[in-house]
Design a protein around this motif. Structure first.
Motif, PDB file in Angstrom:
ATOM      1  N   UNK A 116     -28.705   1.177  82.783  1.00  0.00           N
ATOM      2  CA  UNK A 116     -28.448   1.143  81.358  1.00  0.00           C
ATOM      3  C   UNK A 116     -29.203  -0.149  80.775  1.00  0.00           C
ATOM      4  N   UNK A 117     -29.382  -0.092  79.461  1.00  0.00           N
ATOM      5  CA  UNK A 117     -29.714  -1.062  78.593  1.00  0.00           C
ATOM      6  C   UNK A 117     -28.807  -2.256  78.528  1.00  0.00           C
ATOM      7  N   UNK A 118     -29.297  -3.246  79.378  1.00  0.00           N
ATOM      8  CA  UNK A 118     -28.400  -4.336  79.401  1.00  0.00           C
ATOM      9  C   UNK A 118     -28.235  -5.110  78.131  1.00  0.00           C
ATOM     10  N   UNK A 119     -29.415  -5.319  77.319  1.00  0.00           N
ATOM     11  CA  UNK A 119     -29.316  -5.953  75.893  1.00  0.00           C
ATOM     12  C   UNK A 119     -28.427  -5.194  75.161  1.00  0.00           C
ATOM     13  N   UNK A 124     -22.909  -5.353  72.418  1.00  0.00           N
ATOM     14  CA  UNK A 124     -21.632  -4.784  71.926  1.00  0.00           C
ATOM     15  C   UNK A 124     -20.595  -5.849  72.674  1.00  0.00           C
ATOM     16  N   UNK A 125     -20.677  -6.502  73.564  1.00  0.00           N
ATOM     17  CA  UNK A 125     -19.850  -7.457  74.217  1.00  0.00           C
ATOM     18  C   UNK A 125     -19.542  -8.497  73.069  1.00  0.00           C
ATOM     19  N   UNK A 126     -20.790  -9.053  72.832  1.00  0.00           N
ATOM     20  CA  UNK A 126     -20.899 -10.238  71.678  1.00  0.00           C
ATOM     21  C   UNK A 126     -20.134  -9.734  70.554  1.00  0.00           C
ATOM     22  N   UNK A 127     -20.429  -8.667  69.907  1.00  0.00           N
ATOM     23  CA  UNK A 127     -19.777  -8.018  68.918  1.00  0.00           C
ATOM     24  C   UNK A 127     -18.008  -7.913  69.078  1.00  0.00           C
ATOM     25  N   UNK A 128     -17.807  -7.322  70.251  1.00  0.00           N
ATOM     26  CA  UNK A 128     -16.227  -7.466  70.584  1.00  0.00           C
ATOM     27  C   UNK A 128     -15.668  -8.836  70.622  1.00  0.00           C
TER      28      UNK A 128
END
Length: 196
Positions: A116-119, A124-128
């Motif tokens: 899957x797209x790691x970027x 998403x992780x940065x947003x969380x």
């Protein structure tokens, strides 16, 4: 004579001796090989330009799923992500008359998920991490629930704490966001009634 792995350079040296007028039986005795092997290497050299034949392109087990069916599975999972492996197996059997083990299907989907797209995941992780803190999340998973059990008898929790769903709070307070897995029972209309 027992099968033994013979290196390519030894095969080439044996053929070199034959080309230089050595007697085949003497060459076989020197290298402890059979005349049949020597004959096979000569055929390979004449036919393929090498003492070893090229690798067989048909070697290995044939694939159960071709690329078209694999992409159809990925599309299906994207449209209906809550499907279980046995439901996908049934769909494959009905739609394509293909029987595949759960393990093989799991490996196919796991490989696709790993690509899957790691970027996008990082975004998403940065947003969380930017907008939430860990104490806001409550992770819920019914690890062992089936038709024979009404509720779970065991649960996991941090050391020294009970494995119970804490009282939920208004949004953005501690214990205000429930994280559920993608199980189909979590998508029913009845679920909000249990969370109130």
């Amino acid at each position: 004579m027992v099968y033994q792995l013979i290196s390519k350079d030894l095969k080439e040296r044996a053929l070199w001796l034959i080309e230089h007028n050595y007697i085949p039986s003497d060459v076989c005795e020197i290298f402890n090989i059979s005349e049949r092997s020597l004959s096979c290497w000569e055929k390979n050299q004449a036919g393929f330009g090498s003492v070893s034949p090229p690798p067989n392109p048909l070697r290995g087990r044939p694939r159960i799923l071709n690329s078209i069916v694999s992409h159809e599975i990925f599309d299906l999972v994207e449209k209906v992500p809550e499907m279980f492996l046995d439901e996908i197996q049934e769909w494959l059997l009905v739609a394509h008359n293909i029987s595949i083990s759960r393990t093989a299907l799991y490996k196919l989907l796991k490989k696709a998920a790993a690509e899957r797209d790691e970027d996008l995941q990082e975004e998403w992780l940065q947003d969380v991490n930017t907008h939430f803190v860990a104490s806001q999340f409550v992770m819920v998973d019914e690890t062992r629930k089936d038709d024979r059990t009404i509720y779970r008898h065991y649960g996991c929790a941090p050391k020294g704490r009970r494995a119970v769903l804490p009282t939920m709070n208004p949004y953005l307070q501690d214990h205000s966001i429930i994280i559920l897995d993608n199980c189909s029972i979590h998508k029913g209309r009845h679920l909000p009634n249990y969370l109130v």
